[in-house]
Design a protein around this motif. Structure first.
Motif, PDB file in Angstrom:
ATOM      1  N   PHE A  60      -1.443   2.281  -4.970  1.00 46.35           N
ATOM      2  CA  PHE A  60      -1.157   2.380  -3.612  1.00 46.35           C
ATOM      3  C   PHE A  60      -0.680   1.094  -3.128  1.00 46.35           C
ATOM      4  N   LEU A  61       0.574   0.744  -2.748  1.00 44.36           N
ATOM      5  CA  LEU A  61       1.062  -0.459  -2.048  1.00 44.36           C
ATOM      6  C   LEU A  61       1.247  -0.341  -0.726  1.00 44.36           C
ATOM      7  N   SER A  62       0.776  -1.251   0.155  1.00 45.14           N
ATOM      8  CA  SER A  62       1.117  -1.588   1.332  1.00 45.14           C
ATOM      9  C   SER A  62       1.751  -2.987   1.650  1.00 45.14           C
ATOM     10  N   GLN A  63       2.586  -3.057   2.440  1.00 42.74           N
ATOM     11  CA  GLN A  63       2.958  -4.302   2.837  1.00 42.74           C
ATOM     12  C   GLN A  63       3.498  -4.709   4.190  1.00 42.74           C
ATOM     13  N   ALA A  64       3.729  -5.738   4.515  1.00 39.38           N
ATOM     14  CA  ALA A  64       4.320  -5.937   6.064  1.00 39.38           C
ATOM     15  C   ALA A  64       5.563  -5.376   6.244  1.00 39.38           C
ATOM     16  N   ARG A  65       5.869  -4.946   7.509  1.00 39.15           N
ATOM     17  CA  ARG A  65       7.075  -4.135   7.675  1.00 39.15           C
ATOM     18  C   ARG A  65       8.360  -5.173   7.678  1.00 39.15           C
ATOM     19  N   LYS A  66       8.056  -6.515   7.922  1.00 38.72           N
ATOM     20  CA  LYS A  66       9.255  -7.662   7.767  1.00 38.72           C
ATOM     21  C   LYS A  66       9.549  -8.132   6.446  1.00 38.72           C
ATOM     22  N   THR A  67       8.628  -7.530   5.594  1.00 37.92           N
ATOM     23  CA  THR A  67       8.598  -7.767   4.033  1.00 37.92           C
ATOM     24  C   THR A  67      10.317  -7.499   3.680  1.00 37.92           C
ATOM     25  N   GLY A  68      10.937  -8.518   2.857  1.00 35.43           N
ATOM     26  CA  GLY A  68      12.456  -7.933   2.435  1.00 35.43           C
ATOM     27  C   GLY A  68      12.113  -6.912   1.274  1.00 35.43           C
ATOM     28  N   PHE A  69      12.850  -5.758   1.492  1.00 34.01           N
ATOM     29  CA  PHE A  69      12.590  -4.610   0.826  1.00 34.01           C
ATOM     30  C   PHE A  69      13.142  -4.798  -0.646  1.00 34.01           C
ATOM     31  N   GLU A  70      14.302  -5.710  -0.864  1.00 36.42           N
ATOM     32  CA  GLU A  70      14.762  -6.065  -2.244  1.00 36.42           C
ATOM     33  C   GLU A  70      13.638  -6.739  -2.889  1.00 36.42           C
ATOM     34  N   THR A  71      12.922  -7.711  -2.032  1.00 32.89           N
ATOM     35  CA  THR A  71      11.984  -8.517  -2.492  1.00 32.89           C
ATOM     36  C   THR A  71      10.800  -7.765  -2.948  1.00 32.89           C
ATOM     37  N   LEU A  72      10.326  -6.727  -2.148  1.00 30.01           N
ATOM     38  CA  LEU A  72       9.224  -6.086  -2.731  1.00 30.01           C
ATOM     39  C   LEU A  72       9.547  -5.112  -3.930  1.00 30.01           C
ATOM     40  N   VAL A  73      10.751  -4.520  -3.923  1.00 29.83           N
ATOM     41  CA  VAL A  73      10.951  -3.864  -5.167  1.00 29.83           C
ATOM     42  C   VAL A  73      11.063  -4.769  -6.445  1.00 29.83           C
ATOM     43  N   ARG A  74      11.666  -6.011  -6.320  1.00 27.16           N
ATOM     44  CA  ARG A  74      11.890  -6.798  -7.417  1.00 27.16           C
ATOM     45  C   ARG A  74      10.301  -7.158  -7.944  1.00 27.16           C
ATOM     46  N   GLY A  75       9.454  -7.621  -6.998  1.00 34.57           N
ATOM     47  CA  GLY A  75       8.238  -7.887  -7.100  1.00 34.57           C
ATOM     48  C   GLY A  75       7.182  -6.663  -7.811  1.00 34.57           C
ATOM     49  N   VAL A  76       7.527  -5.523  -7.620  1.00 30.99           N
ATOM     50  CA  VAL A  76       6.798  -4.248  -8.266  1.00 30.99           C
ATOM     51  C   VAL A  76       7.356  -4.238  -9.427  1.00 30.99           C
ATOM     52  N   LEU A  77       8.593  -4.302  -9.680  1.00 31.62           N
ATOM     53  CA  LEU A  77       9.359  -4.107 -11.046  1.00 31.62           C
ATOM     54  C   LEU A  77       8.666  -5.534 -11.951  1.00 31.62           C
ATOM     55  N   ALA A  78       8.665  -6.616 -11.435  1.00 28.32           N
ATOM     56  CA  ALA A  78       8.594  -7.561 -12.399  1.00 28.32           C
ATOM     57  C   ALA A  78       6.737  -7.609 -12.630  1.00 28.32           C
ATOM     58  N   TYR A  79       5.992  -6.949 -11.724  1.00 31.89           N
ATOM     59  CA  TYR A  79       4.639  -6.745 -11.976  1.00 31.89           C
ATOM     60  C   TYR A  79       4.481  -5.760 -13.393  1.00 31.89           C
ATOM     61  N   TYR A  80       5.265  -4.695 -13.188  1.00 35.99           N
ATOM     62  CA  TYR A  80       5.020  -3.607 -14.088  1.00 35.99           C
ATOM     63  C   TYR A  80       6.037  -3.483 -15.223  1.00 35.99           C
ATOM     64  N   VAL A  81       6.534  -4.616 -15.468  1.00 35.27           N
ATOM     65  CA  VAL A  81       7.683  -4.821 -16.425  1.00 35.27           C
ATOM     66  C   VAL A  81       7.070  -4.366 -18.048  1.00 35.27           C
ATOM     67  N   ASP A  82       5.935  -4.482 -18.163  1.00 35.94           N
ATOM     68  CA  ASP A  82       5.345  -3.995 -19.727  1.00 35.94           C
ATOM     69  C   ASP A  82       4.786  -2.657 -19.669  1.00 35.94           C
ATOM     70  N   ARG A  83       4.813  -1.986 -18.306  1.00 40.06           N
ATOM     71  CA  ARG A  83       4.233  -0.566 -18.370  1.00 40.06           C
ATOM     72  C   ARG A  83       5.287   0.383 -18.554  1.00 40.06           C
ATOM     73  N   ASP A  84       4.882   1.483 -19.102  1.00 41.36           N
ATOM     74  CA  ASP A  84       5.755   2.741 -19.438  1.00 41.36           C
ATOM     75  C   ASP A  84       6.334   3.267 -17.982  1.00 41.36           C
ATOM     76  N   PRO A  85       7.503   3.407 -17.694  1.00 44.50           N
ATOM     77  CA  PRO A  85       7.799   3.849 -16.381  1.00 44.50           C
ATOM     78  C   PRO A  85       7.764   5.428 -16.175  1.00 44.50           C
TER      79      PRO A  85
END
Length: 116
Positions: A57-82
């Motif tokens: 479960f991921l919670s973030q500040a509402r002023k977080t750049g959405f693209e930055t958020l998605v890129r961060g999630v993708l980078a963190y889970y890069v080695d996981r089975d989607p």
């Protein structure tokens, strides 16, 4: 006071600059405001929805750049089975219509919980 609009002074905000607040305002709320549902209910039946209580479960500040958020999630889970990795981003699983109502417009049971 009157607000004067000058089209030559305005530029559209590219989606690459949207923050989480923009996603809530322009994508999620229009889909959920009429029946006061959560956005995930609009997605039910898709293969991308994981089982309840599985994943992160991921919670973030509402002023977080959405693209930055998605890129961060993708980078963190890069080695996981989607196919077996689920990330629940709170803006999609929370009831945004209720969260964005003014206190005077809230149902009494929600107001009581918010004040607790």
């Amino acid at each position: 006071h009157r607000v004067q609009f000058h089209p030559d002074k305005v530029r559209p905000k590219p989606r690459s600059e949207w923050d989480v607040e923009d996603v809530c305002t322009y994508l999620i709320l229009p889909e959920t405001i009429h029946d006061k549902s959560i956005y995930l209910e609009c997605l039910l039946g898709t293969k991308d929805l994981g089982p309840p209580f599985q994943g992160t479960f991921l919670s973030q500040a509402r002023k977080t750049g959405f693209e930055t958020l998605v890129r961060g999630v993708l980078a963190y889970y890069v080695d996981r089975d989607p196919c077996t990795t689920y990330v629940w981003i709170d803006i999609f699983g929370a009831n945004q219509p209720l969260l964005t109502l003014r206190d005077k417009d809230l149902p009494s049971e929600v107001q009581v919980k918010r004040e607790a």
